[in-house]
Every structure is written in C-alpha cells, then in structure tokens.
Enzyme design. Sequence first.
Site, PDB file in Angstrom:
ATOM      1  N   ASP A 162     -24.331  31.640  81.538  1.00  0.00           N
ATOM      2  CA  ASP A 162     -25.118  32.206  82.389  1.00  0.00           C
ATOM      3  C   ASP A 162     -24.780  32.337  84.236  1.00  0.00           C
ATOM      4  OD1 ASP A 162     -26.484  32.679  80.461  1.00  0.00           O
ATOM      5  OD2 ASP A 162     -28.615  31.785  80.159  1.00  0.00           O
ATOM      6  N   GLU A 195     -24.510  27.756  76.772  1.00  0.00           N
ATOM      7  CA  GLU A 195     -24.902  28.757  77.980  1.00  0.00           C
ATOM      8  C   GLU A 195     -25.400  29.313  79.293  1.00  0.00           C
ATOM      9  OE1 GLU A 195     -25.266  31.911  75.535  1.00  0.00           O
ATOM     10  OE2 GLU A 195     -24.254  31.052  74.518  1.00  0.00           O
ATOM     11  N   GLU A 208     -19.532  36.373  79.329  1.00  0.00           N
ATOM     12  CA  GLU A 208     -19.014  36.807  78.718  1.00  0.00           C
ATOM     13  C   GLU A 208     -17.577  35.877  78.902  1.00  0.00           C
ATOM     14  OE1 GLU A 208     -19.009  36.879  74.676  1.00  0.00           O
ATOM     15  OE2 GLU A 208     -21.324  37.222  75.503  1.00  0.00           O
TER      16      GLU A 208
END
Length: 483
Positions: A202, A198, A134
Amino acid sequence: MQYKRPLLSLLTAVALQWQGSALAQSEFNLPDLGTSASQALSIEKEQAIGDVMMMQIRAGAGFIQDPVLDEYVSSLGNKLVANADDVRFPFKFFWLKNPDINAFAFYGGHVGVHTGLLAQSDNESQFASVLGHEIAHVTQRHIARRLQNQKDNSALTVAGMIAGILATIVAPDAGMAILSANSTQSALNNLSHSRKAEQEADRFGMKTLKNAGFDPYASSEFLSKLAEQVRYKNKPPAFLLTHPLPETRISDVRLRAEQYEKVYVPSSLNFALAKARVLARYQYEPKIAEQFFRSNLERSSSLDNRDLEYGLALSLLDQKKLKESEAILKKLRSEDPNNLFYIDAQTDLLIAKGQAKEAVTLLSSFHDLRPNNQVITLNLANAAIEAKDFELALQVLKVFALEKPEHNLAKQLLTKVYEEQNNKAAFHEAKADLLSQYGAYTKAADEIQKALNHVEDSEEIKQQRLKALLSQYRQMQKALAKL
C-alpha cells in the site's frame, strides 16, 4: 527500450534456445524448482521461475491475446513502473478473462489483470492504484521474502509455492488451501505476514501512483468499494482472498493519502475505451452488450460519449450488424483517425465485409509511421493473410519479431502464414516454437521431427539447426518432468 533475458546459471538448469524461422533468438533456462524454500532466491532465478509459470498461464482457457488491451495495460503499467522504487527487471502485464475484481503479481515482474477489475473501476486512477499495489509486491519481493522468512519450512518448496500461486490465479480459495498445505507455519502467522506485506505494498504503491501523476486518494476509494461488496456478499471478491482487508487497512490508506495533495486527473479516453472494449468483448454477450450501451447512451447527460459509442459499435460488429457499426465507426474516426481502438475496429469491419485488401491499404500507411506498434502490425499481418498477401504478412511479422521475439499472437500468425504458403518445414518449426511457449516440449519435438522430414538432403545447415532444436526440446521436457 529492448530488454534481453539474463544468462542464468542455476542448479540443474538446462538451456533452451528459443528459435523460429528467422525469429530473433533469446535464451531461457529452467531452474531446479525442487530446492527448499529456505534457499534465497536470486533475481535471475526469480525471473526464470516466473517464465515457467507464464507457460502454464498461457495454456489456460482464460488467457487473453488482445493487442489493443495489451497495448493499453502495458503502457499504463510501464508508466507506473517508471515511477516505482527498487525496480530490478522489466515488467510484463497480461489479461485473464474473469469477471472478478482481481489482479495478482508473481516472480519476475509478471502482473496479471482480470477483465473484471477494469470493468468495475470508476476511473483510471482507481485501476492504476491496483496495478501500483501489485508492482510493489514484485519490487519488494514479497513472495521471495515470504519463503526466506519461514522458520520451519522443511516441507515447503518453491515448486509447492508455484502450485499454490497458479491455483490462486484460477480459483483463489483453492490456491490459499494449497499454500496452507505446503506450509508448516500456522495459518495465523501466514495471514499476519501477509498483512504486513499488504501494508508495505500500500505504501510503495501509493507513492508510485502519486509519482506517475494519478490521484493517491484512488487507493482508499477502491478499497472502500471492495469493502462495500464484502458487506453484501457471502463470498468476498477474489482480490480479498489473497489481499487481506482488515478494517484498519482502509483507514490507514486514507490517512496515508492525506500526506499528499489531492490531484485532479482529467478523464482518460483510453481508459474509457478499454473499459468499453472489455464490457463489449469479455463481460457481456454481444446482444446484451448492445442493450447495455444503447441504454447508457439514452440516459447519458455527458457531452462526450465516445466510449459508449465505441462499445456499441463493437457489439454491433460482433453481431454482424455491419452497416450500423460502420456508421458509428465512421463518425468516431472522423474525429480521431489515429486512435488505435478505432483503427482496430475498422480493420475488423473491413475484413468482415470481405474487404481485406482495403484493410491492408489502411494499415500500411500507419505501419510506415509506427512499424513496431503491436496493434497496427498484428492487424496488418492478419489483414494481409486474409487478403492472401502472405509475403507482406511474413515480412512485417519477421521485423516485429526482432523487437518482440516472444509475442505469442505473432507466433500464431507466423505459423498460419507458413501453413497458407504450404511451406511445411517452416510451418512445423514455427508450430514447435509456438508449442514451446506453453511448455509443451514433447509436442514441440514432434513438430521438429516433422520439419526434418521436409528438409532436403542438400540443406545441411538447416538440418543441423533443427536437430539441435530437437535435442533441446527433449532436454527441456525431461527438466519439466522433474518438477
């Protein structure tokens, strides 16, 4: 390190000076949220939008004010931030009472964590892997970049994005529908862009995890755990509604982790105690929690069961089984007297026993050594209020406000002190300051008007200050009404 808000100069911005009785002052500006999303978001504007969103989140039923859990997640989160790339501003971490596995980040370094995420994490590295992910969404400015990368965004406004993000926090499936309704891009393109984000999160998140001393393999472990839940449930976990999980993502994360050496991370007592606190206070009813911890203690083969004992002590305390809880806490504190989790529980126990003065004595010694720690300070203020020592409570809260002028629970306690002292002018002013934290500027203005009614004619400076506040709150309400 103390951070100060930047001075913003934004379109149609209206300055509001946050003021409470003798509280430290900081400036906040409300941006024009009706501009097209094609307009690039500056760092300052991103922070201001995040602050507006936090007002609405604070007003929600699920917002948790728990100094012990706040201290834990802030300490862990800031450790990760210190090891992250491209950090442009301080981060703020907060909790929502929600059993779903989920966390989310939005404008200005705000990271929300569901209690269910901690409850279902197996170890601190897994929990930290989600926070690191996040944090990467924020540092890489994925929300702002998504706005800027829209090819046809005439119908998409920042205000529309905020509505979607806030709805996603409460009900992820509803939020995604709002986001889709505000965008003229196809759902497929939105999803594809989201997958790219994403992948980037990651990559940066795993690097942060490793740099902070956690196990990088925990990222793939957590994603595998989510994949297992998808397999056996009709509705996917909330986290996956805003964080797509195609089959390739787990393998990509696993392969990326293999670039690092496997790290042995010792068990974290703070993680275990925080998880036990969540289970006892936010996941289960007290009686069910007692059964859970007793059952796990009976089956445990571990030599260290302090987390289970702590959880049992809390569940007993919440059922007013004070003698049983006291016996457990006495044992725990004899082994670790400076532990904040135990000190907090001991304070609750003493107050429940009608021994608030003893709680004040206990906490005062710790406060001398750690005067700005929120667990100790807020517990001391609360115990002092219970002991009717309002001057002590006022003193410690005012000093605490110099370090953390926007701490919501501290504002609530300060309001209570003035009410108990029957200091009506200060009470209404402090209540107005508290209401402004929720964006309730009309009610805040009403409270300032009430405060003015209790100010003597000879107190000209105080009258002028309150009238200025009254004008500012009214201006802020007009600005919010335009959103």
